[in-house]
Design a protein around this motif. Structure first.
Motif: not given
Length: 268
Positions: A32-37, A40-42, A56-63, A90-96
């Motif tokens: 699982v990629e959960a780097d706050p920054a 890049d696995l995707a 899905p990404t880790v954001l999907s899991v969190a939701t 994880g998503p590409v952007l830290a803002e996400q």
């Protein structure tokens, strides 16, 4: 079982290490990629010649975890890298990543996953939002390089983070420093690391030390979805990763079991 992986500034290789250890685990496992920054696995992974879908990404899991819609959202939202390894990018952007806010539901989902989870937390420090995730882990792997500046940074980072983890856990954290180095120099580099850590207050928290081979060719093959039980198993990357996972099984008392549901058939 939850294994957290982290690094310090200038210590690349955390994501690759999580991926390699999940693939080398004796049985099914999920990286699982959960780097706050941001991740890049995707972008890097292309099993079967195809890139991973955007979701899905880790954001999907969190939701899903916040809504409590699924018993095991980590496994449900994992993409299949190969026949034994799932991946939640994880998503590409830290803002996400910043949109997650409360990490508690995701942390609970990681802990209760039916499969061993290797979660990449990126750069871990005392003010990191990932510190509470690391505190729930059965073991924290800190990834570094064998050069002296990296080792010193690793030593100092562990010394700074360990008391915070102990406070959050209500118990001593279990740390395993892991160097990314060559197979030829791995044993000597680990011996030097043990010697350096022996002189510091962090020593009681360190349950073991190890190394993972620097093997760019093996990494490319792993990212392409090659089966870890085939020819890839003979690469320096997977051979040393199996050595590490063997120690993890012993340290956590979590050997693979055949009774767990299969991750095969997950999202591709």
């Amino acid at each position: 079982m939850l294994i957290a992986l982290c690094g310090d500034k200038g210590s690349p290789g955390v994501t690759t290490t999580a991926l390699a250890l999940a693939s080398a685990w004796t049985g099914q496992a999920i990286a699982v990629e959960a780097d706050p920054a941001g991740g890049d696995l995707a972008i890097r992974l292309h099993p079967g010649g195809s890139t991973l879908p955007e979701t899905p990404t880790v954001l999907s899991v969190a939701t899903a975890a916040r809504a409590d819609r699924e018993h095991d959202p980590v496994a449900t939202h994992a993409h299949a890298l190969n026949s034994t390894t799932g991946v939640v990018p994880g998503p590409v952007l830290a803002e996400q990543m910043a949109n997650i806010g409360d990490w508690s539901p995701l942390t609970d989902a990681l802990v209760r996953c039916a499969f061993p989870v290797f979660v990449d937390l990126g750069h871990l420090h005392s003010a990191s939002s990932m510190l509470r995730v690391a505190a729930r882990a059965d073991l924290v792997i800190a990834v570094g390089r064998p050069d002296m500046s990296s080792v010193i940074r690793l030593r100092d980072r562990l010394a700074r983070v360990a008391p915070h983890l102990a406070h959050l856990r209500g118990a001593a954290p279990r740390l395993l420093p892991l160097l990314v180095t060559t197979s030829r120099h791995g044993a000597a580099d680990v011996a030097d690391l043990r010697g350096i850590l022996a002189e510091t207050p962090v020593k009681p928290f360190v349950v073991d030390c190890g190394f993972l081979a620097h093997d760019p060719s093996g990494v490319r093959r792993l990212e392409a979805g090659e089966e870890p039980g085939g020819r890839l198993s003979r690469t320096d990357l997977l051979r040393t990763a199996r050595d590490v996972t063997g120690r993890l099984e012993s340290l956590t008392g979590s050997p693979a079991t055949a009774s767990k549901p299969s991750i095969v058939g997950g999202r591709r």
